[in-house]
Design a protein around this motif. Structure first.
Motif, mmCIF file in Angstrom:
data_model
loop_
_atom_site.group_PDB
_atom_site.id
_atom_site.type_symbol
_atom_site.label_atom_id
_atom_site.label_comp_id
_atom_site.label_asym_id
_atom_site.label_seq_id
_atom_site.Cartn_x
_atom_site.Cartn_y
_atom_site.Cartn_z
ATOM 1 N N LYS A 227 0.826 -1.203 0.000
ATOM 2 C CA LYS A 227 0.000 0.000 0.000
ATOM 3 C C LYS A 227 0.866 1.261 0.000
ATOM 4 C CE LYS A 227 -4.430 -1.663 1.761
ATOM 5 N NZ LYS A 227 -5.520 -1.442 2.715
ATOM 6 N N GLY A 228 1.840 1.246 -0.895
ATOM 7 C CA GLY A 228 2.721 2.392 -1.039
ATOM 8 C C GLY A 228 2.059 3.511 -1.816
ATOM 9 N N SER A 229 2.679 4.662 -1.779
ATOM 10 C CA SER A 229 2.125 5.867 -2.398
ATOM 11 C C SER A 229 2.624 6.032 -3.826
ATOM 12 C CB SER A 229 2.526 7.091 -1.570
ATOM 13 O OG SER A 229 2.149 8.281 -2.223
ATOM 14 N N ASP A 230 1.786 6.644 -4.664
ATOM 15 C CA ASP A 230 2.229 7.028 -6.002
ATOM 16 C C ASP A 230 2.697 8.477 -6.056
ATOM 17 O OD1 ASP A 230 -0.213 8.229 -5.679
ATOM 18 O OD2 ASP A 230 -1.080 7.515 -7.557
ATOM 19 N N ALA A 231 2.656 9.178 -4.928
ATOM 20 C CA ALA A 231 3.103 10.573 -4.905
ATOM 21 C C ALA A 231 4.559 10.732 -5.341
ATOM 22 C CB ALA A 231 2.895 11.167 -3.513
ATOM 23 N N PRO A 232 5.474 9.805 -4.996
ATOM 24 C CA PRO A 232 6.855 9.959 -5.451
ATOM 25 C C PRO A 232 7.034 9.864 -6.963
ATOM 26 C CG PRO A 232 6.764 8.483 -3.563
ATOM 27 C CD PRO A 232 5.348 8.699 -4.022
ATOM 28 N N PHE A 233 5.982 9.454 -7.677
ATOM 29 C CA PHE A 233 6.059 9.350 -9.129
ATOM 30 C C PHE A 233 5.519 10.602 -9.828
ATOM 31 C CE2 PHE A 233 4.966 4.651 -8.046
ATOM 32 C CZ PHE A 233 6.227 4.466 -7.514
ATOM 33 N N ASP A 234 5.142 11.608 -9.059
ATOM 34 C CA ASP A 234 4.585 12.847 -9.609
ATOM 35 C C ASP A 234 5.566 13.466 -10.604
ATOM 36 O OD1 ASP A 234 4.055 15.825 -9.758
ATOM 37 O OD2 ASP A 234 2.398 15.252 -8.444
ATOM 38 N N PRO A 235 5.106 13.818 -11.797
ATOM 39 C CA PRO A 235 6.030 14.310 -12.829
ATOM 40 C C PRO A 235 6.765 15.583 -12.442
ATOM 41 C CG PRO A 235 3.730 14.669 -13.469
ATOM 42 C CD PRO A 235 3.709 13.777 -12.281
ATOM 43 N N ARG A 236 6.195 16.391 -11.568
ATOM 44 C CA ARG A 236 6.844 17.652 -11.194
ATOM 45 C C ARG A 236 8.163 17.400 -10.460
ATOM 46 N NH1 ARG A 236 1.567 19.971 -8.267
ATOM 47 N NH2 ARG A 236 1.563 17.762 -7.693
ATOM 48 N N ILE A 237 8.191 16.326 -9.673
ATOM 49 C CA ILE A 237 9.419 15.974 -8.951
ATOM 50 C C ILE A 237 10.551 15.704 -9.940
ATOM 51 C CG2 ILE A 237 10.501 14.231 -7.482
ATOM 52 C CD1 ILE A 237 7.745 13.840 -6.150
ATOM 53 N N HIS A 238 10.254 14.919 -10.941
ATOM 54 C CA HIS A 238 11.294 14.427 -11.847
ATOM 55 C C HIS A 238 11.688 15.465 -12.888
ATOM 56 C CE1 HIS A 238 10.546 10.818 -9.679
ATOM 57 N NE2 HIS A 238 9.245 10.977 -9.932
ATOM 58 N N ALA A 239 10.751 16.330 -13.244
ATOM 59 C CA ALA A 239 11.075 17.417 -14.168
ATOM 60 C C ALA A 239 12.108 18.357 -13.555
ATOM 61 C CB ALA A 239 9.814 18.191 -14.534
ATOM 62 N N LEU A 240 12.046 18.544 -12.236
ATOM 63 C CA LEU A 240 12.993 19.441 -11.590
ATOM 64 C C LEU A 240 14.415 18.893 -11.603
ATOM 65 C CD1 LEU A 240 10.975 20.808 -8.545
ATOM 66 C CD2 LEU A 240 11.970 22.147 -10.418
ATOM 67 N N ARG A 241 14.549 17.570 -11.639
ATOM 68 C CA ARG A 241 15.897 17.007 -11.701
ATOM 69 C C ARG A 241 16.385 16.908 -13.131
ATOM 70 N NH1 ARG A 241 18.093 11.473 -8.731
ATOM 71 N NH2 ARG A 241 20.092 12.361 -8.090
#
Length: 506
Positions: A227-241
């Motif tokens: 029951k992990g979260s999908d929040a870490p997959f949010d595209p905004r996180i990865h676009a910043l890197r």
């Protein structure tokens, strides 16, 4: 499939590894003929030219008389066919043969058109030389393995024909071919080059690409089980890197989880702020794997389309230039990169298995069994995964840094690309098993959430698993379940069920 020397795409090399039969583009044949004619003109000038009318390696200063040139070429093949160990797998050996075919067909090696035609015909008829897997240091070419390949072409040694080992002379005769008679330069051209190392490295790359994709499925399956979260997959996180592989991997993970009722069930009221890294950092780790594999692919496709024997023939000026294209350092570096990628795919998967069997981390019953204590459940499959991951860590030590001088110090720095590449298939087999165990553990974890289901893609994967392996209620013989899951990891149906996933073509 049509093989255009110098312009063969990654996907085409993969198709050959998977069984496609190559046919040379007829447009390359004039260059082959002109290169062969140039060798005759160079010999006619009477000057000593390495590998054509001299000895080899440390013996390059020894001049060979015209009457002995044919013997010189035959001798180098027989003397250099000094490999040991189990034979190359047929798919890898076919890939090696095709790489050599494409290299010779560039028209810079000075071989006769008939030599190229025989190699092409052997591929078409399924005649694959038996080539021992050990004996190359990946410099001055993959001499021993390619010498075994060439020996079969002159009727010495053995070939695989429809799965059986047959004397090479008989295999050629049964197919209606005559043994090759080597002309000046031909023996050296055939056994000099990086095609053995490159074939194994490409095979390892193809397996690593498949395992990267499968690990996205097993990773999401475990995420859902915990029951992990999908929040870490949010595209905004990865676009910043900004890393391309990370961005694409996160997008794939989001798609795989999209619409999951399991995920929806804990969006409100979940007290966990962050998941463990093995769940949360999948885009970062697996995205780095994807970027690394793409870099290795770029190197290996360049190498596969190049010419790596010595000396090279430049027909327009009738020159034979001696250099070092046979040094397989680019292949060795690529193989080391692939080894690291394979190691990390398996390592992250094992951490997810370990997380799932630990009730303090997963919130699931201990070792994923309804009655822990009486049953051990997935206790020992996790141990097996840990053993395989540890073995891969040991194998992942860079081979390219371990040079050793050969040939009386004439070849004083070598790449070690051959065994650096050869280890990759066995490392991939270990990762197959780790991901197979995670498939079972993830599916078992999701079973505890019934009647809640996961996303459409994940449920398609679960259906494939459950069609072969039922839910584990009480302990049973685990090995057959694991073998079925490993077979599923290797089967195309698993990836087909999940839809499009990132790869090395884009």
């Amino acid at each position: 499939m049509l093989l255009t020397p110098g312009a063969v795409a990654y996907a085409d090399w993969r198709a050959i590894y998977q069984g496609a039969s190559p046919s040379l583009d007829p447009a390359c044949r004039p260059a082959i003929a002109e290169s062969f004619a140039a060798v005759g003109r160079i010999l006619g000038a009477g000057e000593p030219v390495y590998g054509i009318n001299t000895g080899f390696g440390k013996l390059a200063s020894v001049r060979i008389e015209a009457c002995d040139l044919a013997t010189l070429q035959r001798n180098i093949v027989l003397s250099h066919a000094a490999g040991v160990g189990e034979p190359m797998p047929v798919p890898v050996a076919r890939l090696m043969m095709t790489l050599k075919l494409a290299s010779l067909a560039r028209g810079a090696s000075g071989v006769a058109p008939a030599t190229v035609e025989l190699l092409e015909a052997m591929l078409a008829r399924g005649l694959v030389p038996v080539v021992p897997g050990k004996g190359s240091v990946g410099a001055s070419g993959d001499l021993a393995p390619l010498a075994h390949m060439t020996a079969a072409m002159i009727g010495v040694g053995e070939m695989f024909v429809e799965g059986a080992r047959v004397p090479a002379a008989k295999a050629l005769a049964d197919a209606g071919f005559s043994p090759l008679e080597l002309g000046p330069k031909e023996g050296l051209a055939l056994l000099n080059g990086t095609q053995f190392s490159c074939a194994y490295a490409l095979a390892g790359l193809f397996e690593a690409e498949r395992l990267y994709r499968v690990a996205l499925l097993t990773g999401i399956l475990s995420t859902e089980a915990a029951k992990g979260s999908d929040a870490p997959f949010d595209p905004r996180i990865h676009a910043l890197r900004g890393h391309k592989g990370q961005i694409e991997t996160a997008a794939a993970l989001r798609r795989l989880m999209d619409g999951s009722p399991i995920r929806a069930s804990h969006r409100l009221g979940d007290v966990r702020v962050q998941d463990p890294y093995c769940l949360r950092c999948q885009p970062q780790v697996m995205g780095a794997v994807l970027d690394l594999l793409r870099q290795a692919a770029a190197t290996l496709v360049t190498e596969a389309n190049g010419v790596s024997d010595n000396p090279l023939i430049f027909a327009e000026t009738d020159e034979a230039l001696s250099g070092g294209n046979f040094h397989a350092e680019p292949v060795a570096f690529a193989a080391d990169m692939i080894a690291m990628a394979l190691c990390e795919i398996g390592s992250l998967s094992e951490r997810r298995i370990a997380m799932l069997v630990d009730p303090a981390l997963s919130g699931l019953p201990a070792f994923l069994t309804p009655r822990p204590g009486l049953n051990s459940g997935f206790m020992i499959p996790q141990v097996t995964a840990a053993a395989l991951v540890s073995e891969n860590k040991q194998r992942a030590m860079p081979a390219s840094v371990d040079s050793i001088p050969t040939s009386a110090n004439q070849e004083d720095h070598v790449s070690m690309a051959a065994h650096g590449s050869r280890r990759l298939i066995e490392m991939a087999a270990n990762v197959d098993a780790v991901l197979g165990i995670e498939l079972l553990a993830g599916a078992q974890g999701c079973d505890f959430h019934a009647p809640l289901r996961s996303s459409e893609a994940v449920e398609a994967v679960r259906a494939l698993i459950r069609a072969q392996v039922p839910t584990l209620t009480d302990d049973r013989h685990m090995a057959p379940d694991m073998e079925a899951a490993i077979a599923l990891v290797r089967a195309p149906e698993l990836l087909d069920a999940a839809g499009s996933l990132p790869g090395l073509d884009g």
